[in-house]
Write a protein that holds these residues in place. Structure first.
Motif, PDB file in Angstrom:
ATOM      1  N   CYS A 153       0.630  -1.162  -0.065  1.00  0.00           N
ATOM      2  CA  CYS A 153       0.002  -0.152   0.033  1.00  0.00           C
ATOM      3  C   CYS A 153       0.830   1.222  -0.151  1.00  0.00           C
ATOM      4  N   TRP A 154       1.938   1.209   0.769  1.00  0.00           N
ATOM      5  CA  TRP A 154       2.718   2.390   0.994  1.00  0.00           C
ATOM      6  C   TRP A 154       3.547   2.521  -0.435  1.00  0.00           C
ATOM      7  N   ALA A 155       3.952   1.345  -0.990  1.00  0.00           N
ATOM      8  CA  ALA A 155       4.860   1.413  -2.045  1.00  0.00           C
ATOM      9  C   ALA A 155       3.998   1.949  -3.266  1.00  0.00           C
ATOM     10  N   ALA A 156       2.786   1.600  -3.368  1.00  0.00           N
ATOM     11  CA  ALA A 156       1.903   2.057  -4.337  1.00  0.00           C
ATOM     12  C   ALA A 156       1.976   3.627  -4.428  1.00  0.00           C
ATOM     13  N   GLY A 157       1.651   4.279  -3.289  1.00  0.00           N
ATOM     14  CA  GLY A 157       1.686   5.859  -3.114  1.00  0.00           C
ATOM     15  C   GLY A 157       3.130   6.213  -3.536  1.00  0.00           C
ATOM     16  N   ARG A 158       4.091   5.528  -3.266  1.00  0.00           N
ATOM     17  CA  ARG A 158       5.305   6.021  -3.258  1.00  0.00           C
ATOM     18  C   ARG A 158       5.681   6.086  -4.934  1.00  0.00           C
ATOM     19  N   ALA A 159       5.188   5.019  -5.444  1.00  0.00           N
ATOM     20  CA  ALA A 159       5.278   4.714  -7.218  1.00  0.00           C
ATOM     21  C   ALA A 159       4.462   6.109  -7.726  1.00  0.00           C
TER      22      ALA A 159
END
Length: 422
Positions: A153-159
């Motif tokens: 979930c955090w990585a999707a926002g970071r991308a």
């Protein structure tokens, strides 16, 4: 839509959060909740309602203060799971808060990212131990899978944040390139205007001093020509300065190469005649010849041709005063050709960047080459066999930038080929 965007992210997120609040209490959405502990649920009560609100309402600030939002939602989620409150759709707020930190939070890299990640893993481990102590049936592998889901979930926002940052950087570089091109174009315009008019005024003033005692009438004519040249120079400079003021210093208002419509009006055929007349008034014998029927063409093409003639006449005044100069304009259905030939003048070095015409940091004939190349044209400049000098250009009549085939280069001329501009 514009009014909605003008409200700001805090108001917009608040409206969405409050509008969806009834869903978190609806029994139909309870099965969509995030459940980590699988503990036996307690009966609904007031503390459960308060925790549910604490899970959902912090999303109001998820974009304004994403770190604060995540801290509040994560704390409420831990209490909700450890206390075994009834399942609720509000628990999905943890996923939203994690995504918001990745997408809208301040970018963390290097050692700080390692420290933050270690702290987050330690807190999750304590949370998992608490659920295990409360009797959760989940195993270590289950908690590891849950942790991976949260990280995703955090990585999707970071991308998403990285992609937006890349687009912003590309826009910034595009604006910077357009600004640099506009500055270079205005520098060429200023060079053409100032060099031509000041050269004409200097020649006229020198002639007036020479004739002061013997021919006062000619002196009066020369002084009048100086005044005309000065007024034309001021008018052209005011126009260029008006372009700068119109942009208001906003780089996004910069024009692309070849787009001169906003900087110059369409050139009437008479302006070329006025240019020849002013040069003739400065004492240079100039003849103008036009052939063919003038086609419809972009104003930028006419401006480029005008500047070629202006530069040629300026060079004649500088390096061959008093020598016969011929200006030829040939119109065709798909091209415009102009040439300025000075007869019997001393050979002038071509625009290589080292001779008189190449001086000035890429202006003069070098600047003309770039101007003509924008429209797919070709500029030729060099000494003539009779000792004179010629500057000529062939420019497609349209502005599609399609380069025409070259013609044989006369002896002594140096071809300055066009460069295709994307």
């Amino acid at each position: 839509m514009a009014r909605w965007n003008a409200l700001g992210v805090l108001v917009r997120d608040g409206v969405f959060t409050l509008a969806l609040t009834p869903l978190v209490f609806a029994p139909a959405t309870a099965h969509l909740s995030a459940e980590f502990g699988d503990l036996a649920k307690r009966s609904p009560d007031l503390p459960g309602v308060l925790v549910t609100l604490a899970l959902w309402l912090p999303l109001v600030v998820r974009r304004r203060w994403p770190g604060v939002c995540l801290a509040l939602v994560a704390a409420a989620f831990a209490v909700h799971q450890l206390a075994a409150f009834p399942a609720t759709f509000a628990s999905v707020g943890l996923y939203i808060a994690l995504y918001s930190v990745g997408a809208h939070g301040r970018r963390v890299d290097g050692p700080r990212l390692v420290l933050v990640s270690a702290a987050a893993i330690a807190l999750f481990a304590l949370f998992a131990l608490g659920l295990h102590h409360r009797g959760s049936p989940q195993r270590a592998s289950d908690f590891l899978l849950i942790l991976l889901v949260l990280v995703c979930c955090w990585a999707a926002g970071r991308a998403v944040q990285a992609r937006q940052a890349g687009e912003e950087e590309r826009r910034r570089l595009s604006v910077a390139a357009a600004t640099a091109q506009e500055r270079a174009r205005i520098a060429r315009e200023l060079h053409d205007v100032v060099t031509h008019h000041v050269t004409a005024m200097t020649v006229q003033a020198d002639a007036a001093l020479f004739l002061l005692a013997d021919a006062p009438d000619q002196v009066a004519n020369g002084l009048g020509a100086i005044g005309d040249s000065g007024r034309h120079a001021l008018a052209d400079l005011r126009q260029l300065l008006g372009v700068l003021q119109a942009s208001g210093g906003d780089p996004s208002a910069a024009e692309l190469p070849g787009d001169t419509s906003a900087a110059e009006p369409a050139l009437a055929p008479g302006r070329l005649g006025e240019l020849v007349e002013r040069t003739r008034a400065a004492g240079q014998p100039v003849e103008l010849t036009r052939t063919g029927e003038r086609p419809t063409m972009a104003s930028g093409v006419e401006l480029a041709a005008y500047r070629v003639v202006q530069e040629g006449l300026t060079n004649a005044l500088k390096h061959a005063p008093g020598h016969r100069t011929l200006v030829t304009v040939r119109y065709a259905h798909d091209e415009l050709e102009v040439a300025v030939t000075t007869e019997g003048a001393p050979a002038v070095p071509a625009a290589t960047g080292t001779g008189p015409l190449g001086r000035g940091g890429g202006l003069g004939l070098v600047g003309l080459r770039e101007r003509v190349a924008v429209f797919g044209g070709e500029l030729l400049a060099g000494a003539r066999p009779d000792g004179g000098f010629s500057v000529s250009a062939r420019i497609p009549a349209g502005d599609d930038g399609v380069r025409l085939g070259g013609r044989p280069t006369p002896a002594g001329e140096q071809a300055i080929p066009a460069r295709r501009h994307a």
